[in-house]
Design an enzyme around this catalytic site. Structure first.
Site, PDB file in Angstrom:
ATOM      1  N   SER A 158       0.807  -1.218   0.000  1.00 46.35           N
ATOM      2  CA  SER A 158       0.000   0.000   0.000  1.00 46.35           C
ATOM      3  C   SER A 158       0.841   1.269   0.000  1.00 46.35           C
ATOM      4  O   SER A 158       0.325   2.354  -0.254  1.00 46.35           O
ATOM      5  CB  SER A 158      -0.948   0.024   1.208  1.00 46.35           C
ATOM      6  OG  SER A 158      -0.255   0.336   2.391  1.00 46.35           O
ATOM      7  N   LYS A 196       1.401   4.070   7.436  1.00 43.51           N
ATOM      8  CA  LYS A 196       0.629   4.936   6.550  1.00 43.51           C
ATOM      9  C   LYS A 196       1.092   6.386   6.694  1.00 43.51           C
ATOM     10  O   LYS A 196       1.809   6.735   7.634  1.00 43.51           O
ATOM     11  CB  LYS A 196      -0.864   4.853   6.886  1.00 43.51           C
ATOM     12  CG  LYS A 196      -1.510   3.514   6.577  1.00 43.51           C
ATOM     13  CD  LYS A 196      -1.616   3.269   5.094  1.00 43.51           C
ATOM     14  CE  LYS A 196      -2.363   1.977   4.789  1.00 43.51           C
ATOM     15  NZ  LYS A 196      -1.574   0.783   5.151  1.00 43.51           N
TER      16      LYS A 196
END
Length: 237
Positions: A158, A196
């Protein structure tokens, strides 16, 4: 001889790689230099590559490598203190028994041995492993003085457009706060850890992926605990 814009871009890339361990995106370069389009950045990057200051690594997302710096930038980052003291890192996990904390070993080469604490999800959050699987040598220049650091293995894709691939090892400086845009280790709901980009939106926290296949997660502030910030990346070929 470099132009003013070329020096500004090289300085921005150098600072961002020192801070995040990965190069900035072309959009971030465009915004930093206040250019209207990415085509101008492409021209500057090409010019720096032709003059031997940077190198583009093929077949990798936003992969740039600084080969050398001009005299005006050569001393940037040189004032970073090497981490020379032992520390006791906190584990990026919760609800598990306390284990003996590992010490940081400084090697004769100037590298530092950090405990590899387990895996961190760059995708759907997974529980971080709280045991030291082994130690990994990290350049002392990646670390910030006497701050606490640890390493985690990346699982998932991701963050691939931030230059972070599945199987990479990320170096994390332990801290419990973050600025917008920082790449962080976030503990979600006290049980799941994920890597993230951090954005605060009022009393909500956005955890952004760097891959369009993954949606941004918007969570209440109380559901997200910052466990550390990315300061370096190690890749094996």
């Amino acid at each position: 001889m470099l132009t003013k814009k070329q020096i500004q871009l090289l300085e921005f890339i150098q600072k961002r790689m020192a801070r995040d361990g990965v190069p900035p995106s072309f959009d971030e370069m465009k915004d930093a230099l206040d250019l209207r389009s990415k085509s101008g950045i492409h021209r500057l990057v090409t010019a720096l590559e032709e003059r031997g200051f940077i190198r583009r690594l093929p077949h990798r997302a936003r992969a740039l490598e600084i080969v050398r710096l001009p005299d005006t930038l050569a001393d940037l980052g040189a004032a970073r203190d090497k981490a020379v003291a032992s520390f006791t890192p906190r584990v990026v996990a919760s609800g598990q028994p306390t284990r003996p904390r590992a010490a940081m070993n400084v090697l004769d080469t100037g590298a530092v041995e950090l405990p590899l604490m387990g895996r961190i999800a760059a995708g759907v959050p997974i529980e971080a492993i709280s045991e030291v699987s082994h130690h990994i040598a990290v350049p002392g220049t990646m670390l910030s003085g006497r701050d606490h650091h640890y390493a985690l293995e990346v699982k998932g894709d991701s963050m691939i457009e931030a230059g972070i691939n599945d199987g990479d090892v990320v170096v994390i400086r332990e801290q419990n706060s973050a600025d917008n845009g920082d790449i962080i280790v976030a503990l979600v709901d006290g049980s799941e850890a994920t890597l993230k980009r951090y954005r605060r939106r009022g009393d909500m926290i956005a955890l952004e992926a760097a891959n369009p296949a993954y949606e941004t997660r918007i969570l209440p502030e109380e559901s997200v605990r910052v466990q550390g910030r990315l300061v370096g990346l190690i890749r094996s070929y």
